[in-house]
Design an enzyme around this catalytic site. Structure first.
Site, PDB file in Angstrom:
ATOM      1  N   LYS A  91       9.640  38.146  39.897  1.00  0.00           N
ATOM      2  CA  LYS A  91       9.676  37.793  41.319  1.00  0.00           C
ATOM      3  C   LYS A  91      10.683  36.662  41.541  1.00  0.00           C
ATOM      4  O   LYS A  91      11.552  36.737  42.384  1.00  0.00           O
ATOM      5  CB  LYS A  91       8.275  37.372  41.763  1.00  0.00           C
ATOM      6  CG  LYS A  91       8.175  37.027  43.224  1.00  0.00           C
ATOM      7  CD  LYS A  91       6.726  36.666  43.553  1.00  0.00           C
ATOM      8  CE  LYS A  91       6.606  36.058  44.928  1.00  0.00           C
ATOM      9  NZ  LYS A  91       5.254  35.614  45.225  1.00  0.00           N
ATOM     10  N   GLU A 150      11.038  33.142  29.861  1.00  0.00           N
ATOM     11  CA  GLU A 150      10.700  34.179  28.871  1.00  0.00           C
ATOM     12  C   GLU A 150      11.388  35.500  29.243  1.00  0.00           C
ATOM     13  O   GLU A 150      11.992  36.171  28.405  1.00  0.00           O
ATOM     14  CB  GLU A 150       9.176  34.407  28.815  1.00  0.00           C
ATOM     15  CG  GLU A 150       8.382  33.211  28.320  1.00  0.00           C
ATOM     16  CD  GLU A 150       8.000  32.226  29.436  1.00  0.00           C
ATOM     17  OE1 GLU A 150       8.643  32.232  30.508  1.00  0.00           O
ATOM     18  OE2 GLU A 150       7.065  31.433  29.213  1.00  0.00           O
ATOM     19  N   GLY A 156       2.203  37.082  42.119  1.00  0.00           N
ATOM     20  CA  GLY A 156       2.544  37.804  40.881  1.00  0.00           C
ATOM     21  C   GLY A 156       1.388  38.642  40.356  1.00  0.00           C
ATOM     22  O   GLY A 156       1.548  39.815  40.019  1.00  0.00           O
ATOM     23  N   ARG A 157       0.195  38.058  40.296  1.00  0.00           N
ATOM     24  CA  ARG A 157      -0.938  38.768  39.687  1.00  0.00           C
ATOM     25  C   ARG A 157      -1.529  39.831  40.623  1.00  0.00           C
ATOM     26  O   ARG A 157      -2.465  40.530  40.258  1.00  0.00           O
ATOM     27  CB  ARG A 157      -2.003  37.768  39.240  1.00  0.00           C
ATOM     28  CG  ARG A 157      -2.388  36.738  40.291  1.00  0.00           C
ATOM     29  CD  ARG A 157      -3.124  35.566  39.657  1.00  0.00           C
ATOM     30  NE  ARG A 157      -3.462  34.512  40.612  1.00  0.00           N
ATOM     31  CZ  ARG A 157      -2.662  33.512  40.943  1.00  0.00           C
ATOM     32  NH1 ARG A 157      -1.453  33.441  40.437  1.00  0.00           N
ATOM     33  NH2 ARG A 157      -3.052  32.585  41.800  1.00  0.00           N
ATOM     34  N   GLU A 160      -6.080  32.576  36.721  1.00  0.00           N
ATOM     35  CA  GLU A 160      -4.952  31.922  37.397  1.00  0.00           C
ATOM     36  C   GLU A 160      -5.302  31.700  38.879  1.00  0.00           C
ATOM     37  O   GLU A 160      -4.757  30.807  39.520  1.00  0.00           O
ATOM     38  CB  GLU A 160      -3.676  32.764  37.253  1.00  0.00           C
ATOM     39  CG  GLU A 160      -2.419  31.921  37.219  1.00  0.00           C
ATOM     40  CD  GLU A 160      -1.155  32.707  36.862  1.00  0.00           C
ATOM     41  OE1 GLU A 160      -0.771  33.600  37.629  1.00  0.00           O
ATOM     42  OE2 GLU A 160      -0.537  32.416  35.832  1.00  0.00           O
ATOM     43  N   HIS A 217     -18.427  46.037  17.494  1.00  0.00           N
ATOM     44  CA  HIS A 217     -18.288  45.723  16.071  1.00  0.00           C
ATOM     45  C   HIS A 217     -17.582  44.393  15.861  1.00  0.00           C
ATOM     46  O   HIS A 217     -17.154  44.085  14.757  1.00  0.00           O
ATOM     47  CB  HIS A 217     -17.538  46.848  15.365  1.00  0.00           C
ATOM     48  CG  HIS A 217     -18.297  48.139  15.397  1.00  0.00           C
ATOM     49  ND1 HIS A 217     -19.179  48.505  14.401  1.00  0.00           N
ATOM     50  CD2 HIS A 217     -18.358  49.105  16.339  1.00  0.00           C
ATOM     51  CE1 HIS A 217     -19.719  49.671  14.725  1.00  0.00           C
ATOM     52  NE2 HIS A 217     -19.246  50.061  15.896  1.00  0.00           N
ATOM     53  N   LYS A 236       5.216  24.161  31.039  1.00  0.00           N
ATOM     54  CA  LYS A 236       6.609  24.642  31.083  1.00  0.00           C
ATOM     55  C   LYS A 236       7.560  23.452  31.084  1.00  0.00           C
ATOM     56  O   LYS A 236       8.580  23.445  30.391  1.00  0.00           O
ATOM     57  CB  LYS A 236       6.857  25.437  32.374  1.00  0.00           C
ATOM     58  CG  LYS A 236       6.146  26.763  32.478  1.00  0.00           C
ATOM     59  CD  LYS A 236       6.603  27.461  33.760  1.00  0.00           C
ATOM     60  CE  LYS A 236       5.744  28.621  34.150  1.00  0.00           C
ATOM     61  NZ  LYS A 236       6.052  29.160  35.472  1.00  0.00           N
TER      62      LYS A 236
END
Ligand code: F6P
Length: 551
Positions: free
Chosen positions: A211, A217, A271-272, A357, A388, A514
């Site tokens: 965005k 990254e 974003g999410r 977030e 398990h 960051k």
């Protein structure tokens, strides 16, 4: 409409009543609630458009629910739903509207934001995505050697990765077999390196999904992909092989991507919450435009339900309030998500970002300190693998861990009777968690033992039960049911944020780390630079300087 200033929900009378009610009922065992009311499932389950929510295996009564609905009213949930839906700038710290719901409105709808109807813009982008994905899927988007695309790599992180990844994985049975979709998110070079090692540049298409188009990254991975492409092909022109999804046109162009191949979205899409926007491009690439529209339609159906149904019949509201009940009034710290569907295995990670977030905040909308716990730690893993791994703690540990079980009734992959085995396991877990196993039952099982051996084994074989869970049963994982499911969780998060008085749509908490990483990076590379961190961070930097061998 105006944004109310003070969050004083914990001063409301119903807050105190809920605490009191929790104290009065905390010893109640769900097994007894079931034993004394054969209609409990009918009372505490809800079916809507092929999706069943069973919330009967919770530590609640009708009185609990009615207090929780009262709490929702005290927090003005209806008012907040209207504010969100109508495009008011409820993300006040960023002065933005919150309109992921607008991304799934039909073209005939209208929604005015700042005097402009946003629906035609949304559909214009969908059409552009359609045209592009149709071309690629038809093998008619030619790369530098005139060959069609065989592999699509989405380069993005957080919301620009998780949502599309979950959906692409979950809808694999609907995907065209001619295209492989890859997701690269981590700045750890092995993510991109291992992916590129499997690809031919001439037949690979990269989607740079960011965005902001400033996320390090993603940009580092995009640069690495570009370098690889240029080196392997000897071609400086990347335009047939790189497209972007971004709200930052200048940065996209500066990267070398043709502006015509940028798919846009808007500042009112967090974003999410963005899988419904052009961020869903890899999904559309995999399953095609029609199915992407079915995904949107499923989400829109859930939106209509959320905005239209009374609280007492409203799935997101009920799920959210049950979560508040455990989180705020029982002090539960975590919430587990267990999809019993291999295709949904990344769903816990998506909901983790969505929830943590959004509601991992310690102050209210106006910066006021909150004196109660807010968003829980969300975690989980696909069933039955999780059984398990960590179910031991759920069954016999000391913590209260509310769980969501998500399970389709039908499978796309019938292998003998394995689907029935999967479902049996899912239902068995929620039953065991609820019922537990009491002394009489264990004694009957251990009737052959006496004395010390019995004394030693008996307590170890007891299951306290009373561990709450919701079960969401889908008919089958389809684009539509998946759209409903994801939107359900989005609204659940929103409702909880409203109750706690949080702005669920900013994420200032991710900035600080960051910032410090930007400071540490040059220090790692400059062995003589003086360090002024704490002794631990200094020690770690020095250790890296000693150990690291640049290639
Ligand atoms: O982690 C912070 C964050 O801003 C997320 O909210 C977002 O989903 C992610 O980074 C990626 O952001 P962008 O799409 O701008 O690269």
């Amino acid at each position: 409409m105006t944004i109310p200033r003070h969050n004083d929900i914990n001063a409301s009378p119903v807050w105190a009543k809920l605490h009191q009610h929790q104290r009065a009922t905390r010893h109640m065992h769900m097994r007894e609630l079931f034993d004394t009311d054969s209609r409990r499932f009918d009372k505490f389950s809800l079916e809507f458009d092929g999706l069943l929510l069973d919330y009967s295996k919770n530590r609640l009564t009708e009185r609990t629910l009615s207090l929780l609905f009262e709490l929702a009213e005290a927090a003005d949930l209806t008012g907040w739903m209207d504010r969100m839906r109508s495009g008011e700038r409820i993300n006040i710290s960023e002065n933005r509207a919150v309109l992921h719901t607008a991304l799934r409105l039909p073209e005939s709808a209208s929604l005015m934001v700042d005097g402009r109807n946003v629906v035609p813009e949304v559909h214009a982008v969908l059409r552009a995505m359609k045209q592009f994905t149709d071309t690629v899927r038809a093998g008619a988007w030619y790369g530098i050697e005139g060959r069609p695309v065989t592999d699509v790599v989405n380069l993005g992180i957080g919301g620009s990765d998780l949502g599309p990844q979950v959906v692409t994985e979950a809808l694999a049975p609907y995907a065209t077999p001619d295209l492989r979709i890859h997701f690269v998110s981590n700045v750890d070079g092995q993510d991109i390196a291992r992916t590129l090692a499997r690809l031919q540049p001439e037949t690979t298409l990269f989607i740079v999904a960011s965005k902001s188009f400033t996320t390090p990254e993603t940009l580092l991975n995009a640069e690495a992909a570009k370098k690889w492409f240029v080196k392997r092909t000897g071609q400086g022109d990347i335009r047939r092989h790189f497209v972007a999804v971004s709200a930052n046109p200048e940065a996209v162009e500066a990267f070398g991507i043709d502006p015509a191949n940028r798919f846009t979205f808007w500042d009112w899409v967090g974003g999410r919450y963005s899988v419904w926007s052009a961020i869903g491009l890899p999904v559309m690439m995999a399953v095609g435009y029609e199915r992407f529209c079915q995904l949107l339609d499923g989400a829109h159906t859930m939106d209509n339900h959320f905005f239209g149904a009374s609280f007492t019949r409203n799935m997101p509201v009920i799920l959210a309030l049950i979560g508040v009940w455990y989180n705020t009034f029982y002090g539960a710290h975590t919430h587990a998500i267990m999809p019993y569907d291999h295709g949904l295995r990344r769903l816990p990670a998506h909901i983790q970002q969505l929830d943590m977030e959004s509601n991992g905040k310690r102050v209210g909308r106006h910066g006021e300190r909150l004196d109660f716990d807010t968003g829980p730690v969300i975690w989980g893993e696909e069933g039955v693998n999780s059984q398990h791994a960590f179910f031991q703690l759920l069954h016999q540990g000391t913590r209260l861990v509310p769980c969501d079980f998500i399970v389709p009734m039908n499978t796309h992959y019938p292998v003998d009777h394995q689907h029935a085995v999967l479902v049996a396991n899912c239902f068995a877990q929620s039953e065991a968690l609820m019922r537990g196993k009491g002394e009489a039952e264990v004694l009957a099982e251990l009737a052959h033992l006496t004395g010390d051996e019995l004394d030693m084994l008996l307590p170890q074989k007891l299951f306290p039960g009373n561990q709450p869970s919701n079960t969401l049963a889908l008919d089958r994982v389809t684009p539509r049911t998946l759209g409903m499911l994801l939107a359900l969780y989005e609204h659940r998060v929103f409702v909880q944020g409203v109750i706690w008085g949080i702005n669920s749509f900013d994420q200032w908490g991710v900035e600080y780390g960051k910032q410090l990483a930007r400071r540490i990076l040059p220090e790692l590379k400059a062995p003589d630079q003086a360090l002024a961190h704490d002794s631990s961070t200094n020690g770690l930097i020095r250790h890296f300087r000693r150990q690291y061998h640049a290639d």
